[in-house]
Design a protein around this motif. Structure first.
Motif, PDB file in Angstrom:
ATOM      1  N   ASN A  25      72.402  41.191  59.960  1.00  0.00           N
ATOM      2  CA  ASN A  25      71.093  40.869  59.406  1.00  0.00           C
ATOM      3  C   ASN A  25      70.140  40.448  60.526  1.00  0.00           C
ATOM      4  OD1 ASN A  25      69.149  40.494  57.526  1.00  0.00           O
ATOM      5  ND2 ASN A  25      70.000  38.603  56.657  1.00  0.00           N
ATOM      6  N   PRO A  26      69.791  41.377  61.412  1.00  0.00           N
ATOM      7  CA  PRO A  26      69.004  41.022  62.594  1.00  0.00           C
ATOM      8  C   PRO A  26      67.572  40.595  62.239  1.00  0.00           C
ATOM      9  CG  PRO A  26      69.174  43.392  62.411  1.00  0.00           C
ATOM     10  CD  PRO A  26      70.033  42.821  61.323  1.00  0.00           C
ATOM     11  N   ASP A  27      66.941  39.890  63.168  1.00  0.00           N
ATOM     12  CA  ASP A  27      65.577  39.396  62.946  1.00  0.00           C
ATOM     13  C   ASP A  27      64.596  40.524  62.671  1.00  0.00           C
ATOM     14  OD1 ASP A  27      66.458  36.871  63.260  1.00  0.00           O
ATOM     15  OD2 ASP A  27      65.911  36.718  65.394  1.00  0.00           O
ATOM     16  N   GLU A  28      64.736  41.632  63.419  1.00  0.00           N
ATOM     17  CA  GLU A  28      63.807  42.758  63.246  1.00  0.00           C
ATOM     18  C   GLU A  28      63.800  43.216  61.786  1.00  0.00           C
ATOM     19  OE1 GLU A  28      66.188  42.518  65.484  1.00  0.00           O
ATOM     20  OE2 GLU A  28      65.533  43.217  67.464  1.00  0.00           O
ATOM     21  N   LEU A  29      64.993  43.246  61.203  1.00  0.00           N
ATOM     22  CA  LEU A  29      65.106  43.696  59.814  1.00  0.00           C
ATOM     23  C   LEU A  29      64.503  42.661  58.876  1.00  0.00           C
ATOM     24  CD1 LEU A  29      66.190  45.737  57.744  1.00  0.00           C
ATOM     25  CD2 LEU A  29      68.394  44.557  57.849  1.00  0.00           C
ATOM     26  N   LYS A  30      64.843  41.393  59.100  1.00  0.00           N
ATOM     27  CA  LYS A  30      64.322  40.320  58.240  1.00  0.00           C
ATOM     28  C   LYS A  30      62.813  40.352  58.195  1.00  0.00           C
ATOM     29  CE  LYS A  30      67.813  37.101  59.390  1.00  0.00           C
ATOM     30  NZ  LYS A  30      68.061  35.950  60.209  1.00  0.00           N
ATOM     31  N   GLY A  40      76.343  45.651  61.131  1.00  0.00           N
ATOM     32  CA  GLY A  40      75.194  45.794  62.019  1.00  0.00           C
ATOM     33  C   GLY A  40      74.622  47.198  62.016  1.00  0.00           C
ATOM     34  N   LEU A  91      77.165  43.869  66.536  1.00  0.00           N
ATOM     35  CA  LEU A  91      75.810  43.477  66.166  1.00  0.00           C
ATOM     36  C   LEU A  91      75.832  42.616  64.916  1.00  0.00           C
ATOM     37  CD1 LEU A  91      73.981  46.926  66.540  1.00  0.00           C
ATOM     38  CD2 LEU A  91      73.957  45.034  68.160  1.00  0.00           C
ATOM     39  N   THR A  92      74.782  41.839  64.780  1.00  0.00           N
ATOM     40  CA  THR A  92      74.670  41.059  63.551  1.00  0.00           C
ATOM     41  C   THR A  92      74.223  41.977  62.411  1.00  0.00           C
ATOM     42  OG1 THR A  92      73.200  39.528  62.401  1.00  0.00           O
ATOM     43  CG2 THR A  92      72.494  40.269  64.560  1.00  0.00           C
ATOM     44  N   LYS A 103      70.965  48.346  62.589  1.00  0.00           N
ATOM     45  CA  LYS A 103      70.003  47.798  61.633  1.00  0.00           C
ATOM     46  C   LYS A 103      68.753  47.254  62.321  1.00  0.00           C
ATOM     47  CE  LYS A 103      72.826  46.911  57.623  1.00  0.00           C
ATOM     48  NZ  LYS A 103      73.448  45.906  56.756  1.00  0.00           N
ATOM     49  N   ARG A 104      68.899  46.782  63.552  1.00  0.00           N
ATOM     50  CA  ARG A 104      67.704  46.259  64.242  1.00  0.00           C
ATOM     51  C   ARG A 104      66.704  47.383  64.515  1.00  0.00           C
ATOM     52  NH1 ARG A 104      71.149  46.213  69.451  1.00  0.00           N
ATOM     53  NH2 ARG A 104      70.878  48.429  69.871  1.00  0.00           N
ATOM     54  N   ASP A 105      67.181  48.628  64.538  1.00  0.00           N
ATOM     55  CA  ASP A 105      66.272  49.751  64.815  1.00  0.00           C
ATOM     56  C   ASP A 105      65.629  50.333  63.558  1.00  0.00           C
ATOM     57  OD1 ASP A 105      66.838  49.606  67.525  1.00  0.00           O
ATOM     58  OD2 ASP A 105      68.467  51.076  67.412  1.00  0.00           O
TER      59      ASP A 105
END
Ligand code: SF4
Lengths: 551, 104, 176
Positions: free
Chosen positions: A304-309, A332, A301-302, A385-387
């Motif tokens: 710094n995902p978009d959801e987190l940003k 991630g 996973l990345t 991190k996206r969650d």
């Protein structure tokens, strides 16, 4: 997660049957209380002020969501709908009936949870870093060693009636989150000059009436030898530890009276005679235990995902994220701490509803795994991190997303006089009042890392000696008074705090803490000089002046 | 070891004998009719060391019914009402000094 | 106080000799440690069996030179909570290689039988008649053991390597 097998569940079932028989004998009068007491203690059953208390071990702080739901069930069915997480990776139920205990322990055993050796003069629940297996830079997963020790120590035929209780902690990180220096035995996994993995063994640490920081007895013990070496320490202690005075019975006193060198020689002699016996570990045994720890199937996973940003645009989320999410060894993912320290709430308590909701959230976002730390908070060791934004909403809805982890309102407190039959003074309401004084999270952030630890008596279950600010309840002419120390710490630089002056009455404690914190804010060199470092630089005097000037 | 009953006993004012009930751990008070009650108002109040000792001895003999019995101070009002004599006993009688989490 | 041996209540053949009582010429006898050490050569020269009561605060290694002539060592549990004699028992069996009778005396209750068997005791002066009667049953209560001792049972961590099916038989000395 450690996967229990038929051996583990058979033993627990046999233990429940034995305990059921013991309770029956007690309730029928076959056993006197005197005879029954040490039997119930070995199953984690205390008598407190209001009722019996059941203490359940959470070995190395790891719980599955299924086990968490069972704790909720026990809280609801046999207790008053909540439980208290302690500083020793245990949970306590405060209102349980003796006559219900066999059924409650049978329910717990069905998911591999028990109260064996959470009390009594035996080897207690082996504790470790709540971030074990996910912290960056670990030498090994310390839980594998804690599990080997758990098995080794469970119903040990030689060491179930030691002079006094015996606590072992393991760490495998440079930063010690398991407080190994304040345990009877502390184990630090590391690599020696030759690159070989093994243990630095510390002995004789402990708090209580006479606090000692553990001393290194052997800088390197190879993995094959760790159980035999510990057996040698225990055998020396079992024979020579004092049994004439309960306050002098811990191993720290034996080590102190003999001196670490003489004690080490006794242990070495004993060890040489048993080191190649049946307890020596071979790689196959270690590998087998290791194979039964299951790790999540991490995705790529990345970090710094978009959801987190997007979510970080929300200042409330951002405050929580910065405070409660820590680095994971896998990109991630993050380690999420769940604060059981709501402003104005009893530290470490969770209701059955919260436990169920936490179990559900763990299933949804954290591979079904929950950890318990000695700071009386919970933790999800692995969350993508996206969650995080979705998880945060879930945690916030049940009141466990207070962004105060490691801050002034993240207070460790023992049950104190509100529950404990040994207490001199209350601890929980003192903590509640202090959290109200520092309810503003911006102020708390400005203050930075600051650990306040409170114990209701000299037994130091609230680890007051090693709090940056330590508060100890004492009794003076039937009134509650509190001694305040500063400068203690429990990590790799463990040190016992220094008393700042005479004890203060109940109503003054929160004021004194406020004075100390204000003095610190005035005195620190830079905003990033931590409280503990300012105390180290200046000593207690300037704090003492401030605290007693207003009083 | 000398039994606590053989030791010299001092009491400073009106006292009662309290313990926890064996089966469920509930806080109980020794009554004047050789029994136990969960109500402090039913407790037998003693005012001399000898009476306290006698009441305690009787309580300790009931190993099956009660555990950890001891003598505790009380305050007796002019109307005969009994109040706990220290904070520990007040907490045992009334519960924790803060609201329990589940009922909050 | 009933004596349990091999899971059964049996008669005690040993006569206890107090500190200054005369030593009988024959018959099995049990003497306190001080007395034994004072007259050791004379005592072990007797034709009949000699046993010694060894306190739990005295170094068990002192018995080393006499072990092959001793028929019985009685260790003491002055209180249920005082576990020193468990270490003495294991040292006697596992390091000093003592093979004679090893007897648990003092506060011996059913709740310790399994621990005592595992530490190497084979006879038991049980405090309560009711506990002595259920010895066989209680001794069989556990089938899983997590740590190796001199009783030879394979601990769980080794048995796992062979699979669950090969679990060891019940404790020896359990009387079944
Ligand atoms: S420190 Fe004292 S008051 Fe607090 S829980 Fe421990 S024994 Fe009880």
């Amino acid at each position: 997660m450690y996967i229990h097998d038929e051996f583990d569940s058979t033993l627990l079932k046999e233990r429940v049957d034995e305990f059921r028989d013991q309770v029956r004998r007690r309730l029928s009068g076959e056993l006197t209380e005197d005879e029954f007491k040490s039997l119930r203690l070995m199953n984690g059953v205390y008598l407190q002020l209001h009722a019996y208390m059941l203490r359940i071990a959470i070995p190395y702080g790891t719980l599955s969501s299924t086990q968490m739901r069972m704790l909720a069930h026990v809280a609801r069915k046999y207790d008053r709908g909540y439980g208290h997480f302690t500083t020793r990776q245990n949970i306590q139920f405060n209102w349980i009936k003796l006559s219900d205990l066999p059924d409650a322990t049978a329910d717990l055993a069905s998911v591999g949870v028990h109260g064996i050796q959470t009390s009594g003069n035996c080897i207690r629940n082996v504790t470790t870093d709540q971030w074990a297996g996910v912290a960056p830079g670990e030498v090994d997963d310390p839980r594998i060693w804690a599990e080997l020790l758990r098995q080794y120590s469970t119903l040990h035929p030689e060491f179930s009636f030691l002079p006094r209780k015996f606590k072992i902690a393991v760490t495998a990180s440079d930063h010690d989150r398991a407080a190994v220096k304040i345990h009877d035995i502390g184990l630090r996994l590391h690599r020696n000059g030759a690159g070989e993995m093994g243990f630095e063994v510390l002995v004789g640490g402990g708090l209580g009436r006479t606090p000692f920081i553990g001393k290194t007895i052997k800088p390197f013990v190879a993995r094959r030898d760790i159980l035999t070496y510990i057996e040698a320490i225990l055998r020396v202690y079992n024979q020579y530890g004092r049994r004439d005075n309960i306050y002098k019975a811990r191993i720290k006193i034996l080590v102190h009276e003999l001196g670490i060198d003489k004690f080490a020689r006794e242990v070495e002699d004993e060890w040489l005679s048993i080191k190649d016996g049946a307890l020596a570990l071979d790689e196959a045994v270690i590998a087998d235990i290791r194979s039964r720890f299951k790790y999540p199937a991490y995705e790529k996973l990345t970090d710094n995902p978009d959801e987190l940003k997007q979510a970080l645009a929300d200042p409330t989320f951002k405050a929580w994220y910065r405070n409660s999410v820590s680095h994971h060894r896998v990109p991630g993912y993050g380690i999420v701490t769940l604060s059981l320290k709501p402003v104005g709430g009893p530290p470490g308590d969770a209701t059955a509803e919260q436990m169920d909701a936490i179990a559900d959230l763990a299933d949804r976002y954290a591979f079904g795994e929950i950890r318990v730390g000695h700071e009386q908070n919970l933790c999800f060791p692995s969350v993508a991190k996206r969650d995080l934004p979705a998880l945060w909403r879930g945690l916030d809805a049940i009141g466990v997303a207070t962004p105060n982890v490691n801050l002034v309102s993240d207070i460790i407190a023992c049950p104190g006089l509100d529950y404990c039959s040994l207490a001199n003074a209350r601890a929980i309401p003192v903590a509640q009042e202090i959290t109200r004084r520092f309810a503003d999270h911006d102020t708390a952030n400005l203050i930075g890392r600051l650990h306040i630890n409170i114990s209701g008596c000299i037994n130091a279950c609230g680890h007051h000696h090693v709090g940056h600010i330590g508060i100890l309840g004492v009794e003076k002419n039937g009134e509650e008074f509190y001694q305040v120390t500063i400068g203690g710490r429990a990590d790799e630089g463990a040190v016992v705090g220094t008393l700042i002056g005479p004890a203060v009455p109940y109503a003054q404690v929160a004021n004194v803490v406020e004075d100390i914190v204000e003095a610190y804010l005035d005195l620190r060199l830079r905003p990033d000089e931590l409280f503990i470092d300012t105390v180290k630089r200046l000593g207690v005097e300037p704090f003492k002046e401030r605290a007693y000037a207003t009083g | 070891m000398t039994s606590p009953l053989q030791q010299k006993l001092k009491i400073t004012g009106p006292s009662i004998v309290t313990a926890n009930r064996t089966g469920d751990g509930a806080v109980i008070y020794r009554t004047s009719s050789n029994g136990w009650s969960t109500e402090l108002s039913d407790a037998a109040v003693v005012r001399t060391a000898d009476d306290a000792k006698a009441l305690w001895a009787e309580a300790m003999a009931d190993d099956l019914g009660a555990i950890g019995s001891y003598i505790a101070p009380v305050e007796v009002g002019s109307d005969g009402s009994i109040e706990p004599g220290n904070i520990r006993e007040a907490i045992r009688l009334r519960g924790t000094t803060f609201a329990l989490p589940a009922s909050a | 106080m009933p004596l349990v041996k091999g899971g059964q209540i049996v008669a005690d053949r040993y006569v206890r000799i107090l500190d200054d009582a005369p030593i009988p010429a024959n018959g099995a006898m049990l003497v306190p440690a001080e007395r034994f050490l004072a007259d050791a050569s004379e005592l072990i020269a007797r034709q009949a069996e000699t046993g010694v009561i060894w306190p739990n605060n005295r170094d068990i290694d002192e018995l080393g030179p006499y072990l092959d002539r001793l028929a019985l060592v009685a260790l003491v549990f002055p209180k249920f909570q005082d576990g020193r004699a468990y270490s003495q028992a294991r040292i006697l069996r596992e390091r000093l290689g003592y093979r004679g009778e090893l007897r648990a005396t003092g506060q011996v209750l059913r709740d310790q039988f399994v621990f005592m068997l595992r530490a190497g005791f084979d006879t038991f002066e049980v405090k309560k008649e009711a506990d002595a009667k259920v010895f066989g049953e209680v001794a069989q209560r556990y089938s899983v053991f997590y740590q190796p001792t001199g009783d030879g049972r394979s601990p769980a961590f080794r048995q796992r390597l062979q699979g669950f099916a090969t679990r060891a038989p019940a404790l020896r000395g359990a009387g079944r």
